[in-house]
Write a protein that holds these residues in place. Structure first.
Motif, PDB file in Angstrom:
ATOM      1  N   LEU A  81       0.998  -1.038  -0.069  1.00 34.25           N
ATOM      2  CA  LEU A  81      -0.045   0.040  -0.031  1.00 34.25           C
ATOM      3  C   LEU A  81       1.007   1.287  -0.009  1.00 34.25           C
ATOM      4  CD1 LEU A  81      -2.786   1.417   0.355  1.00 34.25           C
ATOM      5  CD2 LEU A  81      -2.266   1.067   2.821  1.00 34.25           C
ATOM      6  N   GLY A  82       0.703   2.302  -0.929  1.00 36.52           N
ATOM      7  CA  GLY A  82       1.407   3.327  -0.926  1.00 36.52           C
ATOM      8  C   GLY A  82       0.720   4.401  -1.386  1.00 36.52           C
ATOM      9  N   GLU A  83       1.478   5.477  -1.833  1.00 38.41           N
ATOM     10  CA  GLU A  83       0.916   6.867  -2.377  1.00 38.41           C
ATOM     11  C   GLU A  83       1.965   7.214  -3.275  1.00 38.41           C
ATOM     12  OE1 GLU A  83      -0.175   8.965   1.283  1.00 38.41           O
ATOM     13  OE2 GLU A  83       1.760  10.062   1.058  1.00 38.41           O
ATOM     14  N   THR A  84       1.509   8.029  -4.389  1.00 33.38           N
ATOM     15  CA  THR A  84       2.508   9.021  -5.331  1.00 33.38           C
ATOM     16  C   THR A  84       2.271  10.297  -4.820  1.00 33.38           C
ATOM     17  OG1 THR A  84       0.463   9.097  -6.876  1.00 33.38           O
ATOM     18  CG2 THR A  84       1.954   6.833  -7.108  1.00 33.38           C
ATOM     19  N   ARG A  85       3.370  10.897  -4.896  1.00 29.21           N
ATOM     20  CA  ARG A  85       3.668  12.367  -4.664  1.00 29.21           C
ATOM     21  C   ARG A  85       4.019  12.843  -5.977  1.00 29.21           C
ATOM     22  NH1 ARG A  85       6.181  10.919   1.212  1.00 29.21           N
ATOM     23  NH2 ARG A  85       4.662   9.884   1.835  1.00 29.21           N
ATOM     24  N   ARG A  86       3.695  14.303  -6.033  1.00 25.45           N
ATOM     25  CA  ARG A  86       4.166  15.057  -7.173  1.00 25.45           C
ATOM     26  C   ARG A  86       4.693  16.329  -6.534  1.00 25.45           C
ATOM     27  NH1 ARG A  86       3.365  15.470 -12.571  1.00 25.45           N
ATOM     28  NH2 ARG A  86       1.412  14.206 -12.415  1.00 25.45           N
ATOM     29  N   ASP A  87       6.078  16.518  -6.430  1.00 24.17           N
ATOM     30  CA  ASP A  87       6.952  17.538  -5.787  1.00 24.17           C
ATOM     31  C   ASP A  87       6.699  17.472  -4.307  1.00 24.17           C
ATOM     32  OD1 ASP A  87       7.971  18.564  -8.307  1.00 24.17           O
ATOM     33  OD2 ASP A  87       6.078  19.864  -8.637  1.00 24.17           O
ATOM     34  N   GLY A  88       6.565  16.307  -3.773  1.00 25.18           N
ATOM     35  CA  GLY A  88       6.336  15.827  -2.356  1.00 25.18           C
ATOM     36  C   GLY A  88       5.009  16.053  -1.888  1.00 25.18           C
ATOM     37  N   VAL A  89       4.025  16.390  -3.012  1.00 23.47           N
ATOM     38  CA  VAL A  89       2.775  16.585  -2.387  1.00 23.47           C
ATOM     39  C   VAL A  89       1.778  15.432  -2.913  1.00 23.47           C
ATOM     40  CG1 VAL A  89       0.490  17.974  -2.911  1.00 23.47           C
ATOM     41  CG2 VAL A  89       2.767  19.263  -2.629  1.00 23.47           C
ATOM     42  N   PHE A  90       0.963  14.964  -2.065  1.00 31.08           N
ATOM     43  CA  PHE A  90       0.066  13.714  -2.257  1.00 31.08           C
ATOM     44  C   PHE A  90      -0.693  13.880  -3.599  1.00 31.08           C
ATOM     45  CE2 PHE A  90      -4.175  11.589  -2.246  1.00 31.08           C
ATOM     46  CZ  PHE A  90      -3.786  10.567  -2.067  1.00 31.08           C
ATOM     47  N   GLU A  91      -0.668  12.645  -4.547  1.00 31.62           N
ATOM     48  CA  GLU A  91      -1.406  12.849  -5.667  1.00 31.62           C
ATOM     49  C   GLU A  91      -2.343  11.566  -5.687  1.00 31.62           C
ATOM     50  OE1 GLU A  91       0.229  14.111  -9.349  1.00 31.62           O
ATOM     51  OE2 GLU A  91      -0.810  12.468 -10.276  1.00 31.62           O
ATOM     52  N   ALA A  92      -2.213  10.565  -5.097  1.00 28.81           N
ATOM     53  CA  ALA A  92      -2.954   9.301  -5.284  1.00 28.81           C
ATOM     54  C   ALA A  92      -2.500   8.266  -4.359  1.00 28.81           C
ATOM     55  CB  ALA A  92      -3.120   8.797  -6.702  1.00 28.81           C
ATOM     56  N   SER A  93      -3.331   7.386  -3.942  1.00 28.24           N
ATOM     57  CA  SER A  93      -2.982   6.188  -3.125  1.00 28.24           C
ATOM     58  C   SER A  93      -2.965   5.047  -4.170  1.00 28.24           C
ATOM     59  CB  SER A  93      -4.111   5.790  -2.006  1.00 28.24           C
ATOM     60  OG  SER A  93      -4.194   6.727  -1.191  1.00 28.24           O
ATOM     61  N   PHE A  94      -2.059   4.062  -3.846  1.00 27.94           N
ATOM     62  CA  PHE A  94      -2.099   2.736  -4.816  1.00 27.94           C
ATOM     63  C   PHE A  94      -2.054   1.618  -3.909  1.00 27.94           C
ATOM     64  CE2 PHE A  94       2.243   3.771  -4.541  1.00 27.94           C
ATOM     65  CZ  PHE A  94       3.039   2.673  -4.459  1.00 27.94           C
ATOM     66  N   ASN A  95      -2.423   0.365  -4.575  1.00 27.20           N
ATOM     67  CA  ASN A  95      -2.072  -0.683  -3.910  1.00 27.20           C
ATOM     68  C   ASN A  95      -1.514  -1.655  -5.094  1.00 27.20           C
ATOM     69  OD1 ASN A  95      -4.351  -2.267  -5.224  1.00 27.20           O
ATOM     70  ND2 ASN A  95      -5.512  -1.620  -3.483  1.00 27.20           N
ATOM     71  N   ALA A  96      -0.429  -2.642  -4.866  1.00 31.37           N
ATOM     72  CA  ALA A  96       0.134  -3.256  -5.632  1.00 31.37           C
ATOM     73  C   ALA A  96       0.244  -4.585  -5.195  1.00 31.37           C
ATOM     74  CB  ALA A  96       1.787  -2.937  -6.193  1.00 31.37           C
ATOM     75  N   SER A  97      -0.088  -5.769  -6.270  1.00 29.41           N
ATOM     76  CA  SER A  97       0.169  -7.081  -5.704  1.00 29.41           C
ATOM     77  C   SER A  97       0.943  -7.694  -6.873  1.00 29.41           C
ATOM     78  CB  SER A  97      -1.130  -7.563  -5.601  1.00 29.41           C
ATOM     79  OG  SER A  97      -2.233  -7.088  -4.938  1.00 29.41           O
ATOM     80  N   ALA A  98       1.896  -8.374  -6.228  1.00 29.76           N
ATOM     81  CA  ALA A  98       2.814  -9.166  -7.581  1.00 29.76           C
ATOM     82  C   ALA A  98       3.035 -10.604  -7.002  1.00 29.76           C
ATOM     83  CB  ALA A  98       4.234  -8.468  -7.528  1.00 29.76           C
ATOM     84  N   GLN A  99       2.913 -11.367  -7.984  1.00 28.59           N
ATOM     85  CA  GLN A  99       3.098 -12.919  -7.825  1.00 28.59           C
ATOM     86  C   GLN A  99       4.732 -12.962  -8.323  1.00 28.59           C
ATOM     87  OE1 GLN A  99       1.572 -15.762 -10.560  1.00 28.59           O
ATOM     88  NE2 GLN A  99       1.198 -17.165  -8.904  1.00 28.59           N
ATOM     89  N   LEU A 100       5.548 -13.745  -7.809  1.00 26.83           N
ATOM     90  CA  LEU A 100       6.787 -13.626  -7.776  1.00 26.83           C
ATOM     91  C   LEU A 100       7.312 -15.157  -8.221  1.00 26.83           C
ATOM     92  CD1 LEU A 100       8.410 -11.771  -4.723  1.00 26.83           C
ATOM     93  CD2 LEU A 100       7.325 -11.082  -6.836  1.00 26.83           C
TER      94      LEU A 100
END
Length: 122
Positions: A81-100
């Protein structure tokens, strides 16, 4: 974020000036779906290696940064679970699932969902 070393490395590479290096981290049978919402519209990037290449080609290199908030590995899967930031400012939350792969060195399946509508940090 040692619980998810592959996804940690993946997002560090995605934030670099050479995000195409993630192509070295996928298997021959790789499949992905990235659902990318801006809040007003959404797009899905899906497919195999070629689908990932299309996604990489449209990205703003080194503009958005990924910040992992939590993660876990369960069997052959890493989840973050994470978030993306543009110039240090919140832009969106995201989740990622990877099968390895069994050795945990490559990604076989990748599902990422992103939205600015829900924030997990204040």
């Amino acid at each position: 974020m040692t619980a998810t070393p592959l996804l940690h490395a993946w997002f560090e590479i995605m934030d670099s000036t050479t995000p195409e290096r993630v192509l070295d981290m996928i298997t021959d049978d790789f499949r992905l779906s990235i659902l990318f919402s801006t809040g007003d519209s959404a797009a899905e990037f899906e497919g195999d290696r070629a689908g990932l290449e299309v996604y990489l080609a449209q990205r703003e290199v080194s503009v958005l940064t990924h910040h992992l908030l939590q993660g876990a590995r369960i069997g052959d899967a890493e989840l973050v679970l994470g978030e993306t930031r543009r110039d240090g400012v919140f832009e969106a939350s995201f989740n990622a699932s990877a099968q390895l792969t069994a050795d945990g060195r490559q990604v076989r399946r990748l599902l990422i969902c992103r939205s600015p509508k829900v924030r997990f940090t204040d």
